[in-house]
Design an enzyme around this catalytic site. Structure first.
Site, PDB file in Angstrom:
ATOM      1  N   PHE A 315       0.806  -1.216   0.052  1.00  0.00           N
ATOM      2  CA  PHE A 315       0.101   0.044   0.032  1.00  0.00           C
ATOM      3  C   PHE A 315       0.752   1.322  -0.102  1.00  0.00           C
ATOM      4  CE2 PHE A 315      -4.277  -1.302   0.855  1.00  0.00           C
ATOM      5  CZ  PHE A 315      -4.266  -2.592   1.325  1.00  0.00           C
ATOM      6  N   ASP A 316       0.669   2.341  -0.796  1.00  0.00           N
ATOM      7  CA  ASP A 316       1.057   3.622  -0.528  1.00  0.00           C
ATOM      8  C   ASP A 316       0.226   4.054   0.718  1.00  0.00           C
ATOM      9  OD1 ASP A 316       2.076   6.406  -1.279  1.00  0.00           O
ATOM     10  OD2 ASP A 316       0.119   6.590  -2.170  1.00  0.00           O
ATOM     11  N   LYS A 317       0.897   5.126   1.213  1.00  0.00           N
ATOM     12  CA  LYS A 317       0.293   5.683   2.436  1.00  0.00           C
ATOM     13  C   LYS A 317      -0.869   6.750   1.835  1.00  0.00           C
ATOM     14  CE  LYS A 317       2.251   8.595   5.054  1.00  0.00           C
ATOM     15  NZ  LYS A 317       1.471   9.959   4.991  1.00  0.00           N
ATOM     16  N   THR A 318      -0.141   7.964   1.458  1.00  0.00           N
ATOM     17  CA  THR A 318      -0.858   9.157   1.212  1.00  0.00           C
ATOM     18  C   THR A 318      -1.729   8.971   0.049  1.00  0.00           C
ATOM     19  OG1 THR A 318       1.030  10.306   1.811  1.00  0.00           O
ATOM     20  CG2 THR A 318      -0.604  11.645   1.219  1.00  0.00           C
ATOM     21  N   ASP A 526      -1.640   6.005  -5.482  1.00  0.00           N
ATOM     22  CA  ASP A 526      -2.296   7.119  -6.187  1.00  0.00           C
ATOM     23  C   ASP A 526      -1.330   7.951  -6.951  1.00  0.00           C
ATOM     24  OD1 ASP A 526      -1.655   8.015  -3.462  1.00  0.00           O
ATOM     25  OD2 ASP A 526      -2.372   9.811  -4.270  1.00  0.00           O
TER      26      ASP A 526
END
Ligand code: ADP
Ligand code: MG
Length: 653
Positions: A315-318, A526
């Site tokens: 997962f990317d965070k932001t 994203d």
């Protein structure tokens, strides 16, 4: 009108042809004849002849031995021995199979079109370019005319073909040309619509109308989504080739041993691997249909199959685990600069960036401060680190630095490591704001202050990680943000393994490490900085709403509404789909082999053979279509019902 459409629209025409054939086969079944004419011939003419024609073309020109060869032999020999009804049934079944394949294509095309509608390529037209009253207008791409001046930000798709008149950048041309190495572009370089700006902000003069460019773009996207390119729909043909050989040998053997040509024909008929050919595409179509109801768009048929074997996700965070709409909680000017000056300066530069941090700085500036943007130039984005730009405002420049003749200041905004390249950061600002994202602002040799932002965790993040865990899928988090924020977010969502301060290539390398140790991994993100990792991942999932065009283009799956809550469903249905495909294959093989033995021993004739065979195909289609609503019947209601029942039973005990 209708006639014209039927001539143009092959898909509709085939539908009508199949319907007419089905009616005629029913008439034939009921022994209704027109004089001596058996209606079954209509099915042969409309559905059978095209198959035979294609088989001959494939055999002669491409040396392809596929199911259609067997079918053709079956049809022709049935006709020769007078089994017109059987020949017609086989023809129609095969035509339905082909029709379903077309349906797959249409379905993907339509969903691609709707993605395009949801993510229209907008453009920023600049009015009064280079004058004091220069203005930026956000318009639909169709409004762009030749000669218009447009501005393009990093991460955006270039809206029309044009020529750069200000600024420079690198452009990812892979969507158009397949060339994966980004190309440098500077003033006077030509730039193509549909390619993606990876780096700088620049101005172009349009060489084409927006309308023409966008259509070309759409065509490219749809071409890419066609199942032929995804090579899954015809995957079963690989098997089919073998089955064709086996069937021919069996038929020949039966004929030689029993001396009965009708038995041989029955063998051919029952052995047509229709169910086998339908097994995969029908399941994939149904799964894609199911997912599209939830706003999940799968670009490639093979994706579902790969996804079913994946046990890791990064997962990317932001923007992915968080909403990516950070709120500014503090603006801290340093030295002689005021709060107003710090935010004006920052947003004048950040207005050129699409990063969530940039967007929120801009929103705060516009909402809470009644100030004008300052003049800036030479904006550049340093991926995963921050941004920079030249401040042209004379008054502020003089205030920032007392150097003589200093009317141009380079301003840097970004993370700690980035700013430390230029200036020191006061100690009290370095460690103060734990759990939040902090960006620092400086000139080349003077620290100017910091902006502290707090992002909010998506409400679904924790439960999604939990559910994935229950499915045996291990989640990790990769972020460009600092260690403390990363640690806080990952512990809030129960991700044990995380990596902070990641540059885009760090994210990429972690994905490569997984793959090198033979682990398959999906990536969801994203940002532009997630692009390389998304492309490298076994399956790349893009946040379609918040995400940039680059991200969507690099991915295999797009979550149109950024709804990560359906991720567990996505994994579940992919596994379910693979089970269905395997079951379908086993079922049709079992039916084929059983029917073949019945045929060899003369227990069934070609008509019964075709019906059994038909039954196999129908079962496969029904089985696949169950996927269409899998997991999306109002779950809450169901569990509610279950609880009621439990209580009911308790009261009976
Ligand atoms: P993530 O992986 O969490 O999505 P990014 O790689 O996009 O984060 O960014 C990493 C860090 O770089 C951010 O936390 C921020 O400190 C800094 N940064 C990136 N883009 C910008 C920008 N436009 N303005 C200020 N800081 C930025
Ligand atoms: Mg991000």
């Amino acid at each position: 009108m209708i006639l014209r459409e039927l001539i143009i629209n092959e898909y509709k025409r085939n539908g009508i042809i199949i319907l007419i054939s089905i009616v005629s086969i029913f008439l034939s079944f009921l022994k209704i004849k027109l004089g001596l004419f058996d209606f079954a011939w209509i099915g042969i003419l409309l559905c059978g002849i095209p198959i035979i024609k294609d088989a001959i073309i494939g055999l002669v020109f491409n040396h392809d031995i596929k199911a259609d060869v067997l079918v053709s032999i079956g049809i022709i020999s049935s006709i020769i021995i007078g089994e017109v009804f059987a020949a017609s049934v086989i023809s129609i079944i095969m035509a339905i199979g082909g029709y379903l394949e077309d349906y797959t294509v249409n379905k993907t095309e339509n969903s691609m079109k709707s993605l395009y509608d949801l993510n229209p390529i907008n453009s920023r037209i600049i009015i009064n370019y280079n004058k004091t009253n220069e203005e930026e207008v956000f318009t639909d791409i169709d409004a762009v005319k030749v000669g218009d001046i447009l501005k393009v930000l990093p991460g955006e798709t270039i809206p029309v073909d044009g020529i750069i008149i200000k600024g420079s950048t690198t452009v990812d041309e892979s969507p158009l040309t397949g060339e994966s190495i980004p190309q440098d572009k500077k003033i006077n370089s030509r730039i193509l619509s549909g390619t993606i700006n990876t780096y700088g902000t620049f101005y172009i003069k349009a060489l084409k109308e927006g309308k023409n460019s966008s259509i070309q773009n759409l065509i490219n996207l749809i071409e890419e989504a066609k199942p032929e390119n995804a090579n899954i729909v015809r995957q079963a043909d690989k098997w089919a080739t073998w089955i064709v050989f086996i069937a021919l040998i069996m038929a020949l053997g039966t004929w030689l041993i029993t001396g009965q040509i009708i038995r041989a024909v029955t063998v051919l008929v029952v052995f047509c691997p229709c169910g086998l050919v339908l097994a995969t595409p029908t399941a994939i179509v149904a799964a894609n249909g199911n997912l599209s109801k939830l706003g999940i768009l799968v670009r490639n048929g093979k994706t579902i199959e790969i996804l079913s074997k994946i046990n890791n996700i990064a997962f990317d965070k932001t923007g992915t685990l968080t909403y990516g709409k950070p709120r500014i909680i503090n603006i801290i000017p340093y030295g002689n600069i005021t709060k107003e000056e710090l935010i004006s300066l920052s947003s004048s530069i950040e207005k050129n960036s699409e990063h969530p941090i940039a967007k929120s700085i801009n929103e705060t500036f516009k909402k809470d401060y009644n100030l004008n943007y300052l003049n800036v130039d030479n904006f550049k984005m340093i991926l995963g680190q921050g941004v920079k730009g030249k401040l042209l405002d004379k008054d502020l420049n003089q205030k920032l630095n007392d150097y003589k003749n200093n009317n141009q200041n380079e301003i840097f905004i970004g993370k700690k490591e980035y700013i430390l390249n230029y200036t020191k950061i006061p100690n009290d600002l370095l460690n103060k704001y734990e759990n939040s994202t902090i960006v620092y602002i400086s000139t080349k040799n003077k620290f100017l202050g910091a902006i502290v932002l707090l992002d909010v965790l998506r409400s679904d993040s924790k439960s999604v990680i939990n559910q994935l865990n229950n499915l045996g899928i291990n989640s990790i988090m990769l972020t460009g943000d600092n260690y403390k924020t990363a640690k806080s977010i990952s512990s809030q969502v129960n991700i044990g393994d995380f990596k902070s301060n990641c540059m885009p290539e760090d994210k990429l390398n972690i994905i490569k490490d997984y793959q090198n140790s033979d682990k398959k991994i999906a990536v969801i993100g994203d940002g532009i900085n997630d692009g390389p990792a998304l492309k490298k991942a076994d399956v790349g999932i893009a946040m379609g709403g918040i995400g940039s065009d680059i991200t969507v283009n690099a991915s295999d799956i797009t979550l149109i509404n950024d709804n990560i809550k359906y991720l567990p469903h996505l994994f579940k249905i992919s596994r379910k789909t693979l089970n269905k495909i395997n079951f379908n294959i086993a079922l049709s093989l079992a039916i084929n082999f059983t029917a073949m033995f019945l045929a060899i021993f003369g227990i069934i004739n070609p008509v019964i053979g075709a019906l059994i065979h038909n039954l196999g195909s129908v079962l496969v289609i029904i089985n696949s279509s169950l996927l269409l609503n899998y997991g999306i019947n109002n779950k809450d209601n169901k569990s509610h019902l279950f609880n009621l029942n439990k209580d009911y039973f308790k009261s009976k005990i």
